[in-house]
Design a protein around this motif. Structure first.
Motif, PDB file in Angstrom:
ATOM      1  N   GLU A  36       2.279  99.338  22.563  1.00  0.00           N
ATOM      2  CA  GLU A  36       1.338 100.121  22.707  1.00  0.00           C
ATOM      3  C   GLU A  36      -0.067  99.587  23.094  1.00  0.00           C
ATOM      4  O   GLU A  36      -0.214  98.715  21.993  1.00  0.00           O
ATOM      5  CB  GLU A  36       1.395 101.151  21.762  1.00  0.00           C
ATOM      6  N   LEU A  37      -0.829  99.990  24.025  1.00  0.00           N
ATOM      7  CA  LEU A  37      -2.317  99.716  24.004  1.00  0.00           C
ATOM      8  C   LEU A  37      -3.161 100.749  24.066  1.00  0.00           C
ATOM      9  O   LEU A  37      -3.259 101.808  24.776  1.00  0.00           O
ATOM     10  CB  LEU A  37      -2.654  98.842  25.390  1.00  0.00           C
ATOM     11  N   ASN A  38      -3.688 101.070  22.758  1.00  0.00           N
ATOM     12  CA  ASN A  38      -4.447 102.059  22.563  1.00  0.00           C
ATOM     13  C   ASN A  38      -5.977 101.708  22.458  1.00  0.00           C
ATOM     14  O   ASN A  38      -6.663 101.410  21.637  1.00  0.00           O
ATOM     15  CB  ASN A  38      -4.129 102.695  21.085  1.00  0.00           C
ATOM     16  N   TYR A  39      -6.957 102.147  23.735  1.00  0.00           N
ATOM     17  CA  TYR A  39      -7.957 101.796  23.779  1.00  0.00           C
ATOM     18  C   TYR A  39      -8.853 102.555  23.143  1.00  0.00           C
ATOM     19  O   TYR A  39     -10.059 102.413  22.710  1.00  0.00           O
ATOM     20  CB  TYR A  39      -8.399 101.637  25.341  1.00  0.00           C
ATOM     21  N   ASP A  40      -8.645 104.124  22.754  1.00  0.00           N
ATOM     22  CA  ASP A  40      -9.342 104.802  21.989  1.00  0.00           C
ATOM     23  C   ASP A  40      -9.384 104.632  20.534  1.00  0.00           C
ATOM     24  O   ASP A  40     -10.690 104.619  19.941  1.00  0.00           O
ATOM     25  CB  ASP A  40      -8.594 106.225  21.874  1.00  0.00           C
ATOM     26  N   LYS A  41      -8.532 103.946  20.032  1.00  0.00           N
ATOM     27  CA  LYS A  41      -8.420 103.397  18.617  1.00  0.00           C
ATOM     28  C   LYS A  41      -8.719 101.950  18.484  1.00  0.00           C
ATOM     29  O   LYS A  41      -8.983 101.507  17.397  1.00  0.00           O
ATOM     30  CB  LYS A  41      -7.031 103.760  17.886  1.00  0.00           C
ATOM     31  N   GLY A  42      -8.687 101.165  19.588  1.00  0.00           N
ATOM     32  CA  GLY A  42      -9.052  99.666  19.619  1.00  0.00           C
ATOM     33  C   GLY A  42      -7.641  99.185  18.828  1.00  0.00           C
ATOM     34  O   GLY A  42      -7.931  98.326  17.959  1.00  0.00           O
ATOM     35  N   LEU A  43      -6.395  99.393  19.374  1.00  0.00           N
ATOM     36  CA  LEU A  43      -5.146  99.154  18.532  1.00  0.00           C
ATOM     37  C   LEU A  43      -4.124  98.793  19.569  1.00  0.00           C
ATOM     38  O   LEU A  43      -4.077  99.175  20.500  1.00  0.00           O
ATOM     39  CB  LEU A  43      -4.724  99.960  17.812  1.00  0.00           C
ATOM     40  N   MET A  44      -3.383  97.563  19.355  1.00  0.00           N
ATOM     41  CA  MET A  44      -2.272  97.019  19.954  1.00  0.00           C
ATOM     42  C   MET A  44      -1.145  97.164  18.972  1.00  0.00           C
ATOM     43  O   MET A  44      -1.121  96.782  17.901  1.00  0.00           O
ATOM     44  CB  MET A  44      -2.630  95.713  20.498  1.00  0.00           C
ATOM     45  N   VAL A  45      -0.111  98.040  19.276  1.00  0.00           N
ATOM     46  CA  VAL A  45       0.992  98.344  18.536  1.00  0.00           C
ATOM     47  C   VAL A  45       2.388  97.932  19.133  1.00  0.00           C
ATOM     48  O   VAL A  45       2.597  98.220  20.074  1.00  0.00           O
ATOM     49  CB  VAL A  45       1.044  99.784  18.036  1.00  0.00           C
ATOM     50  N   VAL A  46       3.037  97.056  18.359  1.00  0.00           N
ATOM     51  CA  VAL A  46       4.495  96.752  18.636  1.00  0.00           C
ATOM     52  C   VAL A  46       5.369  97.503  18.076  1.00  0.00           C
ATOM     53  O   VAL A  46       5.331  97.471  16.853  1.00  0.00           O
ATOM     54  CB  VAL A  46       4.734  95.173  18.329  1.00  0.00           C
ATOM     55  N   HIS A  47       6.076  98.375  18.727  1.00  0.00           N
ATOM     56  CA  HIS A  47       7.137  99.379  18.431  1.00  0.00           C
ATOM     57  C   HIS A  47       8.447  98.704  18.667  1.00  0.00           C
ATOM     58  O   HIS A  47       8.753  98.019  19.590  1.00  0.00           O
ATOM     59  CB  HIS A  47       7.040 100.644  18.959  1.00  0.00           C
ATOM     60  N   GLU A  48       9.455  98.986  17.682  1.00  0.00           N
ATOM     61  CA  GLU A  48      10.870  98.649  18.067  1.00  0.00           C
ATOM     62  C   GLU A  48      11.620  99.721  19.269  1.00  0.00           C
ATOM     63  O   GLU A  48      12.423  99.130  19.861  1.00  0.00           O
ATOM     64  CB  GLU A  48      11.781  98.895  16.761  1.00  0.00           C
ATOM     65  N   ARG A  49      11.088 100.741  19.277  1.00  0.00           N
ATOM     66  CA  ARG A  49      11.432 101.539  20.318  1.00  0.00           C
ATOM     67  C   ARG A  49      10.345 102.923  20.664  1.00  0.00           C
ATOM     68  O   ARG A  49       9.460 102.896  19.983  1.00  0.00           O
ATOM     69  CB  ARG A  49      12.755 102.325  19.743  1.00  0.00           C
TER      70      ARG A  49
END
Length: 294
Positions: free
Chosen positions: A121-134
């Motif tokens: 996940e690339l969330n530019y609103d929150k300034g986050l990169m999130v790696v999900h399993e699914r």
């Protein structure tokens, strides 16, 4: 309570707990600079902390020559040796390659293939990169996300997008490239095959850009009436055309860059080969080339 039932309950609780642990998402601060380069902090070989560009147009780990020469605490063998790379709370294994240049303000870049069995996940609103399993269920059920199919080739991947100019629509493959800092780089051969009315596109300027190896690349920037990203239409997009070579050597393909991609919060589901994209707070920000011509 019998021993059998007690044992089954304990085993069940252990299984649920282990399963829950494997599905924990890894949340990492994500920075985007004025040149549209996205990067995170990562630890290489358990001792060197670098700012690394997440580049979906490449694979494995690439460090700049300057980084390799001046920034490493230990000795690194290129091309054939795997090293530990810590991104967030997880460790990945990658071989190391060299390059003269990488995204502005970074020491190197890492490719999408580190996450080939994950969802990024690339969330530019929150300034986050999130790696999900699914893929999170709420995203799948959110109709405001448009979906693009992933098509893998030569260790990278493309999506289908459309361009509209002077009443002519052309739908073609675009390399999905967060490492390219501009909007889109168009392939002249594809444009000619589609009979796309390039001559009606207003020329904004001509420049000489630097390639990844430091080579000079003449580029024309022109105004494209409309660029479709799934169900969303971007208006008056300044796009680039290389006059002397192809965007990807040996392939008829356009490139979709991060000045467009940053306008969408994105989920890259590499397992199921689909990308979910939804407009974010950057959707209507002015393009760099437009700013220079105000």
């Amino acid at each position: 309570m019998s021993r059998l039932i007690c044992s089954l309950l304990i085993a069940s609780l252990f299984t649920v707990n282990v399963f829950a642990q494997t599905l924990v998402s890894d949340t990492i601060p994500l920075t985007i600079n004025e040149q549209n380069t996205i990067f995170v902090k990562a630890v290489f070989n358990r001792q060197d902390t670098f700012n690394l560009n997440f580049d979906t147009g490449t694979t494995e780990l690439v460090l700049t020559n300057q980084t390799l020469k001046n920034r490493l605490k230990g000795t690194t063998k290129l091309y054939d040796t795997f090293y530990n790379l810590e991104i967030g709370s997880r460790s990945y294994q990658s071989k190391v390659y060299d390059a003269e240049l990488t995204g502005h303000g970074t020491d190197g870049r890492f490719g999408w293939d580190l996450f080939k069995d994950k969802v990024v996940e690339l969330n530019y609103d929150k300034g986050l990169m999130v790696v999900h399993e699914r893929m999170p269920g709420q995203v799948i059920n959110d109709n405001t996300y448009t979906r693009l199919a992933i098509n893998y080739f030569d260790n990278v991947f493309t999506v289908q997008s459309s361009m509209i100019q002077n009443g002519v629509t052309s739908k073609d493959s675009f390399l999905f490239d967060t490492g390219y800092q501009r909007t889109a780089m168009l392939d002249n051969d594809l444009l000619q095959k589609a009979g796309f009315p390039v001559e009606t596109m207003e020329e904004i300027k001509k420049v000489v850009m630097k390639g990844a190896k430091g080579n000079e690349v003449p580029v024309i920037t022109s105004n494209l009436e409309k660029l479709m990203i799934g169900n969303y239409a971007l208006q008056d997009v300044p796009v680039q055309q290389i006059t002397g070579s192809k965007p990807m050597r040996g392939h008829d393909i356009h490139i979709l860059g991060n000045e467009v991609l940053k306008r969408f919060n994105t989920f890259l589901d590499f397992t199921n080969k689909v990308i979910y994209m939804k407009p974010n707070k950057l959707y209507d920000v002015e393009y760099v080339e437009k700013k220079k011509n105000v």
